[in-house]
Design a protein around this motif. Sequence first.
Motif, PDB file in Angstrom:
ATOM      1  N   GLU A 195       0.834  -1.203   0.000  1.00  0.00           N
ATOM      2  CA  GLU A 195       0.000   0.000   0.000  1.00  0.00           C
ATOM      3  C   GLU A 195       0.872   1.258   0.000  1.00  0.00           C
ATOM      4  OE1 GLU A 195      -2.868  -0.187   3.159  1.00  0.00           O
ATOM      5  OE2 GLU A 195      -3.774  -2.020   2.368  1.00  0.00           O
ATOM      6  N   LEU A 196       1.953   1.220   0.767  1.00  0.00           N
ATOM      7  CA  LEU A 196       2.871   2.357   0.784  1.00  0.00           C
ATOM      8  C   LEU A 196       3.461   2.585  -0.603  1.00  0.00           C
ATOM      9  CD1 LEU A 196       4.522   4.552   2.209  1.00  0.00           C
ATOM     10  CD2 LEU A 196       6.176   2.785   2.848  1.00  0.00           C
ATOM     11  N   SER A 197       3.877   1.525  -1.268  1.00  0.00           N
ATOM     12  CA  SER A 197       4.422   1.645  -2.623  1.00  0.00           C
ATOM     13  C   SER A 197       3.382   2.215  -3.584  1.00  0.00           C
ATOM     14  CB  SER A 197       4.899   0.285  -3.136  1.00  0.00           C
ATOM     15  OG  SER A 197       6.047  -0.131  -2.450  1.00  0.00           O
ATOM     16  N   MET A 198       2.134   1.763  -3.447  1.00  0.00           N
ATOM     17  CA  MET A 198       1.078   2.277  -4.327  1.00  0.00           C
ATOM     18  C   MET A 198       0.813   3.760  -4.071  1.00  0.00           C
ATOM     19  SD  MET A 198      -1.689  -0.803  -4.876  1.00  0.00           S
ATOM     20  CE  MET A 198      -2.208  -0.824  -3.183  1.00  0.00           C
ATOM     21  N   LEU A 199       0.847   4.183  -2.820  1.00  0.00           N
ATOM     22  CA  LEU A 199       0.652   5.599  -2.505  1.00  0.00           C
ATOM     23  C   LEU A 199       1.778   6.456  -3.078  1.00  0.00           C
ATOM     24  CD1 LEU A 199      -0.560   5.356   1.204  1.00  0.00           C
ATOM     25  CD2 LEU A 199      -1.885   6.186  -0.747  1.00  0.00           C
ATOM     26  N   VAL A 200       3.002   5.958  -2.969  1.00  0.00           N
ATOM     27  CA  VAL A 200       4.145   6.689  -3.519  1.00  0.00           C
ATOM     28  C   VAL A 200       4.034   6.749  -5.042  1.00  0.00           C
ATOM     29  CG1 VAL A 200       6.656   6.673  -3.807  1.00  0.00           C
ATOM     30  CG2 VAL A 200       5.663   6.167  -1.569  1.00  0.00           C
ATOM     31  N   GLU A 201       3.644   5.642  -5.664  1.00  0.00           N
ATOM     32  CA  GLU A 201       3.485   5.624  -7.118  1.00  0.00           C
ATOM     33  C   GLU A 201       2.407   6.608  -7.564  1.00  0.00           C
ATOM     34  OE1 GLU A 201       2.527   2.567 -10.810  1.00  0.00           O
ATOM     35  OE2 GLU A 201       2.591   1.785  -8.767  1.00  0.00           O
ATOM     36  N   ALA A 202       1.314   6.668  -6.823  1.00  0.00           N
ATOM     37  CA  ALA A 202       0.239   7.611  -7.152  1.00  0.00           C
ATOM     38  C   ALA A 202       0.738   9.046  -7.028  1.00  0.00           C
ATOM     39  CB  ALA A 202      -0.960   7.381  -6.239  1.00  0.00           C
ATOM     40  N   ALA A 203       1.534   9.319  -6.010  1.00  0.00           N
ATOM     41  CA  ALA A 203       2.085  10.669  -5.834  1.00  0.00           C
ATOM     42  C   ALA A 203       3.021  11.029  -6.984  1.00  0.00           C
ATOM     43  CB  ALA A 203       2.821  10.764  -4.495  1.00  0.00           C
ATOM     44  N   ILE A 204       3.848  10.096  -7.403  1.00  0.00           N
ATOM     45  CA  ILE A 204       4.759  10.334  -8.525  1.00  0.00           C
ATOM     46  C   ILE A 204       3.951  10.613  -9.795  1.00  0.00           C
ATOM     47  CG2 ILE A 204       6.454   9.255 -10.072  1.00  0.00           C
ATOM     48  CD1 ILE A 204       7.463   7.685  -7.569  1.00  0.00           C
ATOM     49  N   SER A 205       2.961   9.778 -10.070  1.00  0.00           N
ATOM     50  CA  SER A 205       2.139   9.951 -11.274  1.00  0.00           C
ATOM     51  C   SER A 205       1.424  11.296 -11.270  1.00  0.00           C
ATOM     52  CB  SER A 205       1.109   8.822 -11.381  1.00  0.00           C
ATOM     53  OG  SER A 205       1.748   7.596 -11.567  1.00  0.00           O
ATOM     54  N   THR A 206       0.877  11.673 -10.128  1.00  0.00           N
ATOM     55  CA  THR A 206       0.178  12.957 -10.021  1.00  0.00           C
ATOM     56  C   THR A 206       1.131  14.114 -10.286  1.00  0.00           C
ATOM     57  OG1 THR A 206      -1.426  12.060  -8.457  1.00  0.00           O
ATOM     58  CG2 THR A 206      -1.145  14.448  -8.472  1.00  0.00           C
ATOM     59  N   ALA A 207       2.321  14.065  -9.703  1.00  0.00           N
ATOM     60  CA  ALA A 207       3.302  15.139  -9.905  1.00  0.00           C
ATOM     61  C   ALA A 207       3.708  15.240 -11.371  1.00  0.00           C
ATOM     62  CB  ALA A 207       4.528  14.904  -9.024  1.00  0.00           C
ATOM     63  N   VAL A 208       3.921  14.101 -12.008  1.00  0.00           N
ATOM     64  CA  VAL A 208       4.313  14.094 -13.416  1.00  0.00           C
ATOM     65  C   VAL A 208       3.192  14.664 -14.292  1.00  0.00           C
ATOM     66  CG1 VAL A 208       4.827  12.598 -15.392  1.00  0.00           C
ATOM     67  CG2 VAL A 208       6.015  12.250 -13.224  1.00  0.00           C
ATOM     68  N   LEU A 209       1.956  14.230 -14.049  1.00  0.00           N
ATOM     69  CA  LEU A 209       0.832  14.717 -14.850  1.00  0.00           C
ATOM     70  C   LEU A 209       0.602  16.216 -14.654  1.00  0.00           C
ATOM     71  CD1 LEU A 209      -1.661  11.736 -14.493  1.00  0.00           C
ATOM     72  CD2 LEU A 209      -0.336  12.394 -16.506  1.00  0.00           C
ATOM     73  N   GLU A 210       0.791  16.710 -13.430  1.00  0.00           N
ATOM     74  CA  GLU A 210       0.657  18.152 -13.189  1.00  0.00           C
ATOM     75  C   GLU A 210       1.714  18.931 -13.971  1.00  0.00           C
ATOM     76  OE1 GLU A 210       0.778  18.660  -8.947  1.00  0.00           O
ATOM     77  OE2 GLU A 210      -1.321  18.034  -8.696  1.00  0.00           O
ATOM     78  N   GLN A 211       2.922  18.417 -14.014  1.00  0.00           N
ATOM     79  CA  GLN A 211       3.980  19.093 -14.762  1.00  0.00           C
ATOM     80  C   GLN A 211       3.728  19.031 -16.265  1.00  0.00           C
ATOM     81  OE1 GLN A 211       6.494  21.106 -13.649  1.00  0.00           O
ATOM     82  NE2 GLN A 211       5.253  20.872 -11.823  1.00  0.00           N
ATOM     83  N   LEU A 212       3.207  17.910 -16.752  1.00  0.00           N
ATOM     84  CA  LEU A 212       2.868  17.812 -18.177  1.00  0.00           C
ATOM     85  C   LEU A 212       1.760  18.800 -18.538  1.00  0.00           C
ATOM     86  CD1 LEU A 212       2.959  13.968 -18.864  1.00  0.00           C
ATOM     87  CD2 LEU A 212       4.475  15.713 -19.814  1.00  0.00           C
TER      88      LEU A 212
END
Length: 77
Positions: free
Chosen positions: A35-52
Amino acid sequence: MSEHYEKHAEEVAKAFLDLLDEPARDAISDEHRNELSMLVEAAISTAVLEQLEHAADQVAALSQTIRHYAEHYDKAS
């Protein structure tokens, strides 16, 4: 690219867990680690999409500027 985020998220989660003392690490189940890994992955994806999205906004603004310049090129002289 999601596979890349997943691997990075697992590395971040592992680095966090390595900071904990052994009794705390042992108290965290595999399910919670996942679950921790999934939360971190979601945070990474969100940050990348915001920058795009930010980059796309910049490209759109530049496109408008170039179009305006092209439409008024002869009038600038």
